[in-house]
Scaffold this active site. Structure first.
Site, PDB file in Angstrom:
ATOM      1  N   GLU A 178      57.176  89.532 -74.418  1.00  0.00           N
ATOM      2  CA  GLU A 178      58.054  89.745 -73.514  1.00  0.00           C
ATOM      3  C   GLU A 178      58.663  91.246 -73.854  1.00  0.00           C
ATOM      4  O   GLU A 178      59.576  91.591 -74.595  1.00  0.00           O
ATOM      5  CB  GLU A 178      59.475  88.998 -73.380  1.00  0.00           C
ATOM      6  CG  GLU A 178      60.299  89.466 -72.466  1.00  0.00           C
ATOM      7  CD  GLU A 178      61.704  88.658 -72.224  1.00  0.00           C
ATOM      8  OE1 GLU A 178      61.785  87.648 -72.897  1.00  0.00           O
ATOM      9  OE2 GLU A 178      62.614  89.266 -71.430  1.00  0.00           O
ATOM     10  N   LYS A 220      55.358  88.562 -70.397  1.00  0.00           N
ATOM     11  CA  LYS A 220      56.758  88.239 -69.450  1.00  0.00           C
ATOM     12  C   LYS A 220      57.227  89.536 -69.595  1.00  0.00           C
ATOM     13  O   LYS A 220      57.985  90.079 -70.311  1.00  0.00           O
ATOM     14  CB  LYS A 220      57.406  87.198 -70.300  1.00  0.00           C
ATOM     15  CG  LYS A 220      58.997  87.203 -69.620  1.00  0.00           C
ATOM     16  CD  LYS A 220      59.860  86.353 -70.266  1.00  0.00           C
ATOM     17  CE  LYS A 220      61.242  85.962 -69.644  1.00  0.00           C
ATOM     18  NZ  LYS A 220      61.940  85.122 -69.984  1.00  0.00           N
ATOM     19  N   SER A 261      63.522  88.443 -64.556  1.00  0.00           N
ATOM     20  CA  SER A 261      64.482  88.756 -63.661  1.00  0.00           C
ATOM     21  C   SER A 261      65.479  90.022 -63.833  1.00  0.00           C
ATOM     22  O   SER A 261      65.686  90.888 -62.898  1.00  0.00           O
ATOM     23  CB  SER A 261      65.406  87.678 -62.856  1.00  0.00           C
ATOM     24  OG  SER A 261      66.344  87.172 -63.805  1.00  0.00           O
TER      25      SER A 261
END
Ligand code: 5MM
Length: 339
Positions: A178, A220, A261
């Site tokens: 990520e 991610k 998000s």
């Protein structure tokens, strides 16, 4: 089962059509902030109650393939006294674990940060695996300004991310990689695209250096959007900007890109994912690994009261279902009016 077979089995379970990952790995300070917003004090008991409720949402496994947990939750029992990883597995959901240990200033790089957690990682992973975790997550954070992030920050963070991923794979744990490019600031979408490309390029160079198997990892990333203070771009603009960067720098061998998000509203993040999946053929699966965008409505509905469990579960189910539809470009904003 060999380590490679174990990794492939977990990838097959995580990367399924119509499903994504729920990021419920908020550290103690972050969950305290989220709970405060709905008037709830964060204690071991309230965290257990809330997470137990959302993970027990009937048929959550129809739209959620994996849940990222915080260490405390991995070791907790649900309200019915079932171990949380066992509860998730009974829903057909793969339990995962956040393994980075937060972040702090990167020395000699004012404004940049570096993520901690490589020391003792192998030993911790052994323990997490014995508790049922089959995948892990590590988050790097990049701030955007005219001068940030520095090359020093991009390169150093990419290096630790790749080292983490290599350790995970050596132990049969699928790594979620990520690199979060923050939405904070007043930058343009073009500047976000430039930074995302620089970051992803260095991340994949480092993954290659450390011989990370791209077929058994998950990326991610952030979507490419303008800064929060700049104003919104349309879903089509976000999807175009995101895809043009990702096509250049994310190898087709990566099975899944599960977006975070990053401060988008629940509806916005669903619309943007839908636009991404509506734009032609992609070599990777494009999915969600949302924290706030999946949980915000459920947290509001729960508001610290067990009596609101049904409402919280309905809110969780709705966001998971709509994002599941966005996985194939089948979502429409009108669906927000349905229960
Ligand atoms: C759920 O939040 C995660 C943990 O954050 P902290 O370490 O700051 O407590 C976070 O890593 C999250 O998984 C990602 O940022 C994606 O979540 P959002 O809310 O951006 O979708």
């Amino acid at each position: 089962m060999s380590v490679k077979q174990e990794l492939l089995a977990t990838i097959a379970d995580l990367v399924q059509p119509g499903k994504g990952i729920l990021a419920a790995d908020e550290s103690a300070p972050t969950i305290a902030k989220r709970f405060k917003a709905v008037g709830v004090e964060s204690t071991e008991a309230t965290r257990r109650e809330y997470r137990s409720i959302i993970f027990s949402t009937p048929k959550l496994g129809a739209h959620v393939s994996g849940v990222i947990l915080y260490q405390e939750t991995l070791e907790q029992l649900s309200l019915d006294d079932v171990a949380i990883p066992k509860l998730l597995a009974s829903q057909g959901i793969v339990p995962g674990i956040k393994v980075d240990q937060g972040k702090g200033p990167l020395v000699n790089a004012p404004g940049d940060e570096i993520t901690y957690g490589l020391d003792g990682l192998g030993t911790r992973l052994e323990h997490y695996k014995s508790m049922g975790a089959r995948f892990a997550k590590w988050r790097d954070v990049f701030h955007i300004s005219d001068t940030l992030p520095s090359f020093q920050a991009i390169k150093s963070n990419a290096e630790v991310l790749a080292r983490y991923a290599a350790v995970c794979q050596s132990m049969g744990i699928v790594p979620i990689v990520e690199p979060e490019v923050l939405i904070d600031g007043n930058h343009s979408i073009e500047r976000a695209a430039e930074v995302s490309e620089d970051v992803l390029l260095e991340v994949f160079k480092a993954l290659h250096r450390h011989r990370v198997d791209l077929e058994t990892m998950v990326l991610k990333p952030s979507m490419v959007t303008p800064g929060k203070e700049t104003g919104k771009a349309s879903p089509e603009q976000v999807a175009e900007a995101t895809l043009s960067v990702f096509r250049r720098v994310v190898p087709a061998a990566v099975p899944g890109i599960f977006f975070l998000s990053g401060g988008q509203t629940p509806e916005e993040s669903t619309e943007n994912l839908n636009a991404l999946n509506s734009m032609g053929y992609h070599p990777w699966e494009l999915s969600f690994s949302y924290g706030r965008a999946l949980q915000e409505p459920a947290q509001k509905a729960w508001a610290g009261m067990l009596d609101n469990a049904d409402k919280a579960q309905a809110a969780m189910k709705k966001r998971a279902r709509l994002n599941g539809l966005a996985r194939s470009g089948s979502y429409s904003p009108d669906m927000e009016r349905e229960d």
